[in-house]
Design an enzyme around this catalytic site. Structure first.
Site, PDB file in Angstrom:
ATOM      1  CG  ASN A 154       0.429 -10.461  -4.299  1.00 48.81           C
ATOM      2  OD1 ASN A 154       1.223  -9.578  -4.624  1.00 48.81           O
ATOM      3  ND2 ASN A 154      -0.670 -10.205  -3.633  1.00 48.81           N
TER       4      ASN A 154
ATOM      5  N   GLY B  24       0.791  -1.224   0.000  1.00 50.00           N
ATOM      6  CA  GLY B  24       0.000   0.000   0.000  1.00 50.00           C
ATOM      7  C   GLY B  24       0.828   1.282   0.000  1.00 50.00           C
TER       8      GLY B  24
ATOM      9  NE  ARG C  35       3.667 -11.950  -1.597  1.00 52.36           N
ATOM     10  CZ  ARG C  35       2.512 -11.621  -1.028  1.00 52.36           C
ATOM     11  NH1 ARG C  35       1.803 -12.519  -0.379  1.00 52.36           N
ATOM     12  NH2 ARG C  35       2.036 -10.390  -1.120  1.00 52.36           N
TER      13      ARG C  35
END
Ligand code: ADP
Length: 448
Positions: free
Chosen positions: A289, A165, A291
């Site tokens: 993402n 963020g 992962r």
């Protein structure tokens, strides 16, 4: 299959991986900084290696130290957990150059998805709907204003290298752009060493919906539905659930198929999450993402799968233990993130745990590295535990969350536990009626 895996991480996620290893009969190696010599992951692993001083950059982020630990212990593979080096393509390359297996996707896939502009471009080419916005980086204020005019304010200025963020600024008008643009840039430069930013249409009341995907690296992939992670503070998730209260079976099947086909097409291997903002029935890709996510346990709960075990199997070249048609949703799961933070400021609250009692019982899972007398070091992330509850439906999961919260004891430090007790009294939380801004408004009104 591997005989020994090194876990390049700490805290609850290191424990999570050690647990999967033990169930699979694989030896585990913990690495730790000097500040973590007494940490639970060190105690629980079969072996451990000290890899440096407290600072993350000199320990958990030190590629030479981690490679040396692998060589000393003879570990054949590395699980990176989340955070730290988990999405560092250079690390993956170095690992592979040392004939060690990285438990995760290829360096190339991490690189493509790590740079958010390239990720959006790739997503668009793979047929995934994206948030409207600039085609690539925005070089200067004049261009930023032109894009603001073209898409219409409000817009959001985001760091290309972004994460957590940071480097994200809202501009509601051309005038606000004059401060938003330079401040996003300087924040991006400070946080990521790269000041490139791009601009997106700002969505007013979206939900954060993410799709869990899993690929075998050989052109097959499945999706494991969505997680709704809309309850966020400063763009960081605090409460996650699956399935999403607003998503129908048809929408899940549609967006899930798009995501699974996209990752299959690039021969993606292992776990991945395709993140969307969801508004008025439309999905808009924001990032992927590459992962395991913090909130993966809610997906594990409703599908009855072990995603870490699956990651390890995929890395060892084994086939996936489930096909799309084997995957069906059972009930509802919720995860809350317990941080060592003092309310209402959310300032870090490290210190010694004088008493710890984990909740238990049917449908309750507590993933945490806490123990009585443990001293939380001040150097790392403030996440100290995840409480995951599973019920036959959403009301049962909520009731179970309330019950588990009544049992948990974390004494000696301040935590975010009281926040969740308060949220469980909110009608909107009970009905699932919230968007990504809901929690910020609620905090302003109730905790300020
Ligand atoms: P990061 O990688 O820094 O977490 P993301 O792109 O994943 O950044 O965005 C994080 C959060 O920021 C989202 O879940 C959402 O709450 C908010 N956000 C991002 N892009 C937009 C947008 N275009 N409009 C409104 N909110 C946004």
């Amino acid at each position: 299959m591997f005989d020994k895996i090194l876990i390049a991480n700490r805290g609850e996620i290191a424990l999570r991986v050690i647990r999967a290893c033990r169930e699979m009969g694989i030896k585990s190696v913990a690495v730790h900084s000097t500040a973590d010599a007494d940490a639970m992951h060190v105690r629980m692993a079969d072996e451990s290696v000290c890899i440096g001083p407290p600072s993350g950059t000199q320990s958990y982020l030190s590629i030479p130290a981690i490679i040396s630990a692998c060589e000393i212990t003879g570990a054949q593979a590395i699980h990176p957990g989340y955070g730290f080096l988990s999405e560092n393509a250079t690390f993956v390359q170095v690992v592979e150059d040392h004939q060690i297996t990285f438990i995760g996707p290829s360096a190339e896939h991490i690189r493509v998805m790590g740079d958010k502009i390239t990720a959006k471009e790739t997503a668009r080419n793979l047929g995934i709907p994206v948030v409207p916005g600039s085609d690539g980086g925005v070089p200067d204020l004049a261009s930023a204003k032109a894009i603001g005019e073209e898409f219409g304010y409000p817009v959001i200025v985001k760091a290309t290298a972004g994460g957590g963020g940071r480097g994200m600024k809202l501009a509601r008008s051309a005038e606000e752009m004059e401060t938003a643009f330079p401040s996003a840039r300087s924040e991006a430069k400070a946080a990521f060493g790269n000041d490139e930013v791009y601009i997106e249409k700002y969505l007013g009341k979206p939900r954060h919906i993410e799709i869990q995907v899993f690929g075998d690296g050989r052109g097959h992939a499945v999706h494991l539905g969505e997680r709704d992670c809309s309850l966020q503070r400063r763009h960081q998730k605090v409460f996650e659930e699956a399935p999403g209260p607003s998503i129908t079976a048809e929408e899940r099947a549609r967006i899930g198929k798009i995501c699974a086909e996209a990752v299959a097409r690039i021969n993606y291997i292992g776990a991945g999450t395709v993140e969307f903002l969801y508004e008025d029935g439309e999905f808009y890709f924001i990032e992927m993402n590459t992962r395991l996510q913090v909130e993966h346990p809610v997906t594990e709960a409703i599908f009855g799968v072990d995603l870490v075990r699956e990651q390890i199997r995929a890395a060892a070249g084994e086939t996936m233990s489930f096909a799309q048609e084997d995957l069906s949703i059972n009930g509802h799961a919720i995860e809350i993130r317990i941080n060592a933070e003092k309310l209402p400021s959310f300032s870090p609250s490290p210190g010694t745990i004088s008493q710890y009692h984990a909740p238990g019982g049917l449908g309750v899972r507590m993933d945490s590295a806490l123990y009585d007398g443990y001293s939380i070091p001040p150097y790392y992330d403030s996440l100290i535990g995840k409480l995951i509850v599973h019920g036959r439906d959403r009301p049962e999961a909520l009731a179970r969350l309330g019950r588990a919260l009544s049992e948990i004891i974390v004494d000696g430090i301040d935590t975010t536990i009281p926040l969740f007790n308060a949220l469980l009294a909110e009608e909107d939380v009970l009905t699932g009626n919230y968007d990504i801004h809901w929690l910020e408004h609620w905090l302003d009104e109730n905790l300020a």
